[in-house]
Design an enzyme around this catalytic site. Structure first.
Site, short mmCIF file in Angstrom:
data_model
loop_
_atom_site.label_atom_id
_atom_site.label_comp_id
_atom_site.label_asym_id
_atom_site.label_seq_id
_atom_site.Cartn_x
_atom_site.Cartn_y
_atom_site.Cartn_z
N GLY A 88 0.79 -1.24 0.00
CA GLY A 88 0.00 0.00 0.00
C GLY A 88 0.82 1.28 0.00
O GLY A 88 0.42 2.27 0.63
N ALA A 91 -1.16 4.44 -1.41
CA ALA A 91 -2.19 4.96 -0.49
C ALA A 91 -1.51 5.68 0.67
O ALA A 91 -1.94 6.76 1.09
CB ALA A 91 -3.05 3.82 0.04
N ASP A 133 -7.56 0.64 0.59
CA ASP A 133 -6.17 1.00 0.94
C ASP A 133 -6.11 2.34 1.67
O ASP A 133 -5.46 2.47 2.71
CB ASP A 133 -5.31 1.15 -0.32
CG ASP A 133 -5.09 -0.15 -1.05
OD1 ASP A 133 -5.83 -1.11 -0.80
OD2 ASP A 133 -4.18 -0.19 -1.90
O1 PMV Z 1 -2.70 -3.52 -5.70
P1 PMV Z 1 -3.29 -3.14 -4.37
O2 PMV Z 1 -2.52 -3.64 -3.20
O3 PMV Z 1 -3.62 -1.70 -4.25
O4 PMV Z 1 -4.70 -3.91 -4.28
C1 PMV Z 1 -5.66 -3.82 -5.31
C2 PMV Z 1 -6.93 -4.41 -4.81
C3 PMV Z 1 -8.07 -4.39 -5.81
O5 PMV Z 1 -9.21 -4.91 -5.14
C4 PMV Z 1 -7.75 -5.28 -7.00
C5 PMV Z 1 -8.36 -2.99 -6.31
C6 PMV Z 1 -8.87 -2.06 -5.22
O6 PMV Z 1 -8.60 -0.86 -5.32
O7 PMV Z 1 -9.57 -2.51 -4.29
#
Ligand code: PMV
Length: 315
Positions: A88, A91, A133
């Site tokens: 993350g 974020a 996130d």
């Molecule tokens: O790639 P990450 O860790 O930001 O996770 C993405 C998760 C999804 O569900 C595929 C997209 C989201 O924003 O929820």
């Protein structure tokens, strides 16, 4: 000067499904992003001494635009969150920069406002995202996002006709090991791939619903602190994500190895490479296996601490 920090996160359950109205749970981790913002004495905004450039600092540029900041600033950052590891980082950057800017400008620094702005920035940069996130990085502890409003409701978020309710969750102390495959895998193409499958196939819709069911079951197990049960659910969630086509041979290798010493293991985040996560009480063993199988391990603990302001300490 405002100096603040935010935690990274790992998604424990429900990635991808959260974009189709199903719930998801993420937990804040004890690796953080730090930033420190002052007004600049120079005629341009800098980041760690370099001129601000959209190409390198897309999230920071969007944060400045969001708050309509026109002053020249000196922004310093430090991170314990390597990008592309599923922890993350984007974020955490977004939440910390927005938090520090709002404080510097004397504006409202409530969690809800910062988390909502951070989600909107992530959405603009990534094209499609859920608020999981950014909410976790702001609030800390654990966050459960769902279509339905439940207990420990914090706030809701709306975007393009979709609504997510954000909830606080207490989690037991968890020891987690992330294993980065080293396979670079940006989130947007994987989100698109799953969308195509979802739109064309009732089977994919069923798989997404089954993932939602797992997340709902996990909420009960968190309350009971049932690590064995949670591990089993992680394994099940991973199988369903593989069916959706977002696993990768290297993820499978690390997950298989880690499971020998774990309650359970699964990919975390968008998949297609990126990272896996194991829930374990033998983190050193898991870290060794991940290394032997060619991955990069990070041993993590969960944390309650979300966006935090620190007085006086400079980076
Ligand atoms: O790639 P990450 O860790 O930001 O996770 C993405 C998760 C999804 O569900 C595929 C997209 C989201 O924003 O929820």
């Amino acid at each position: 000067m405002t100096y603040c920090s935010t935690p990274g996160k790992v998604i424990l359950f429900g990635e991808h499904a959260v974009l189709y109205g199903e719930p998801s749970i993420a937990v804040a981790i004890n690796r953080r992003f730090y930033c420190d913002i002052t007004e600049s004495k120079r005629d341009r905004t800098t980041v760690n001494g370099y001129p601000l450039a959209r190409r390198y600092h897309s999230y920071i540029v969007e944060c400045l635009n969001k708050l309509e900041v026109e002053d020249e600033l000196e922004i310093k950052t430090e991170t314990e969150l390597d990008s592309g590891t599923g922890m993350g980082s984007s974020a955490a950057i977004t939440v910390a920069i927005l938090g520090a800017l709002r404080k510097l400008l004397g504006e409202d620094i409530s969690e809800e406002i910062i988390a909502k702005d951070a989600f909107s920035v992530e959405f603009d940069v990534q094209g499609n995202a859920s608020p999981i996130d950014t909410s976790t990085s702001t609030h800390g502890s654990a966050i459960m996002v769902s279509e339905k409003k439940e207990k420990n409701f914090l706030w809701d978020v709306e975007k393009e006709g979709r609504r997510w309710n954000i909830h606080h969750r207490d989690v037991p102390d968890l020891t987690l090991v992330v294993g980065n495959t080293g396979v670079h895998s940006p989130t947007p193409p994987l989100v698109k791939k799953v969308r195509k499958f979802y739109e064309r196939s009732n089977f994919a819709k069923e798989v997404i619903r089954d993932i939602g069911e797992i997340v709902r079951e996990s909420c009960v197990l968190f309350e009971e602190e049932d690590l064995e049960g949670l591990g089993e659910l992680m394994d099940k969630n991973h199988r369903l994500l593989s069916i959706l086509g977002v696993s990768h041979p290297k993820l499978e290798k690390l997950i298989k190895g880690a499971r020998k010493y774990s309650y359970g293991a699964k990919l975390t985040g968008a998949g297609g490479g990126g990272s896996m996560i194991a829930l374990t009480d033998r983190p050193d063993k898991v870290a060794d296996v991940i290394k032997k199988k060619g991955g990069e391990p990070y041993v993590l603990d969960s944390t309650d601490k979300g966006l935090s302001y620190h007085g006086g300490k400079e980076i």
